[in-house]
Design a protein around this motif. Structure first.
Motif, mmCIF file in Angstrom:
data_model
loop_
_atom_site.group_PDB
_atom_site.id
_atom_site.type_symbol
_atom_site.label_atom_id
_atom_site.label_comp_id
_atom_site.label_asym_id
_atom_site.label_seq_id
_atom_site.Cartn_x
_atom_site.Cartn_y
_atom_site.Cartn_z
ATOM 1 N N ASN A 181 -0.984 6.164 -16.228
ATOM 2 C CA ASN A 181 0.051 6.246 -16.257
ATOM 3 C C ASN A 181 0.974 5.380 -17.500
ATOM 4 O O ASN A 181 -0.174 4.640 -17.815
ATOM 5 C CB ASN A 181 1.130 5.918 -15.157
ATOM 6 N N ASP A 228 -4.496 9.134 -6.578
ATOM 7 C CA ASP A 228 -4.125 8.848 -8.840
ATOM 8 C C ASP A 228 -5.432 9.325 -9.674
ATOM 9 O O ASP A 228 -5.422 9.983 -9.909
ATOM 10 C CB ASP A 228 -2.829 8.390 -8.784
ATOM 11 N N THR A 232 -2.500 5.056 -10.528
ATOM 12 C CA THR A 232 -1.053 4.449 -9.368
ATOM 13 C C THR A 232 -1.805 3.629 -8.554
ATOM 14 O O THR A 232 -1.675 2.771 -7.409
ATOM 15 C CB THR A 232 -0.572 5.938 -9.153
ATOM 16 N N GLU A 239 -2.817 0.620 -10.055
ATOM 17 C CA GLU A 239 -0.968 -1.013 -9.614
ATOM 18 C C GLU A 239 -1.100 -1.219 -8.466
ATOM 19 O O GLU A 239 -1.239 -1.248 -7.648
ATOM 20 C CB GLU A 239 0.030 0.029 -9.436
#
Length: 223
Positions: free
Chosen positions: A13, A23, A19, A207
């Protein structure tokens, strides 16, 4: 054979990170399809590999199962891997680490037996009474959430090789160049989305990289 690699951060991303594990698994599945990998089964390495394995298996429309290994830690330093062993006893030896830590053979074999038993117990618990899949002549995709030294992945790959699989593909979102190069020599193909020179740890490329509980991991096998 050279590994199939996507270097561009377009695979991630806008933050330059995945993510979460799902993902990353979806992106891995898309890359495997793009590469024309005609898999028969996906095997995830618990626990962190199961969210990705679920996404990959769904993307390729194949069954999902597990392959389990445990690290063999150095004497007095259990976090430093001198090897790893899979549930059937298939082992990877880190000869450099064995020599550097002066790990003797008796210690290594004792730990191999102990950790192989732990791996079998974990595999049995996760499968919940289901039998192991027959991998003979199958194209097997082994999935994890990333590799650093790749110790447990190496033992898992040995396990699959010893099951007479026809073709073995390792699929991971990220790993350092030296580890990926070494792993590529052990299997038929490696699909790795990111191979950064500045690799410090798998978690830096996510993340959300929280721990996956056993209960959550097992739920992916029931989907």
């Amino acid at each position: 054979m050279c590994p199939h690699v996507v270097h561009s951060f377009e695979t991630m991303n806008e933050t330059g990170r995945f993510t979460d594990r799902t993902d990353a698994g979806e992106r891995l599945g898309a890359e495997l399809r793009e590469r024309g990998i005609d898999a028969d089964i996906a095997l995830a390495i618990p626990r962190g590999g199961l969210p990705l394995g679920r996404a990959v298996a769904d993307s390729l429309d194949v069954p999902l199962d597990i392959v389990v290994a445990k690290k063999i830690g150095a004497p007095g330093n259990p976090e430093y891997a001198v090897g790893a062993v899979a549930s059937d006893g298939s082992v990877w030896r880190n000869e450099r680490a064995i020599s550097g830590t002066r790990t003797d053979e008796e210690y290594f074999q004792d730990q191999r037996e102990t950790e192989a038993a732990n791996a079998r117990q974990k595999a049995d618990r996760y499968r919940g009474g289901r039998s192991e899949p027959d991998l003979t002549d199958k194209t097997v995709v082994v999935v994890d959430d990333g590799v650093a030294t790749g110790s447990t992945a190496r033992a898992c790959l040995e396990r699959v090789k010893n099951s007479d699989a026809g073709r073995i593909v390792l699929a991971v979102p990220v790993g350092p160049p030296d580890t990926i190069d070494e792993l590529e020599e052990t299997v038929d193909d490696v699909v790795c989305l990111e191979i950064p020179a500045g690799f410090r740890g798998v978690g830096q490329f996510y993340e959300n990289f929280g721990q996956v509980s056993d209960e959550e991991a097992m739920a992916y096998l029931e989907t």
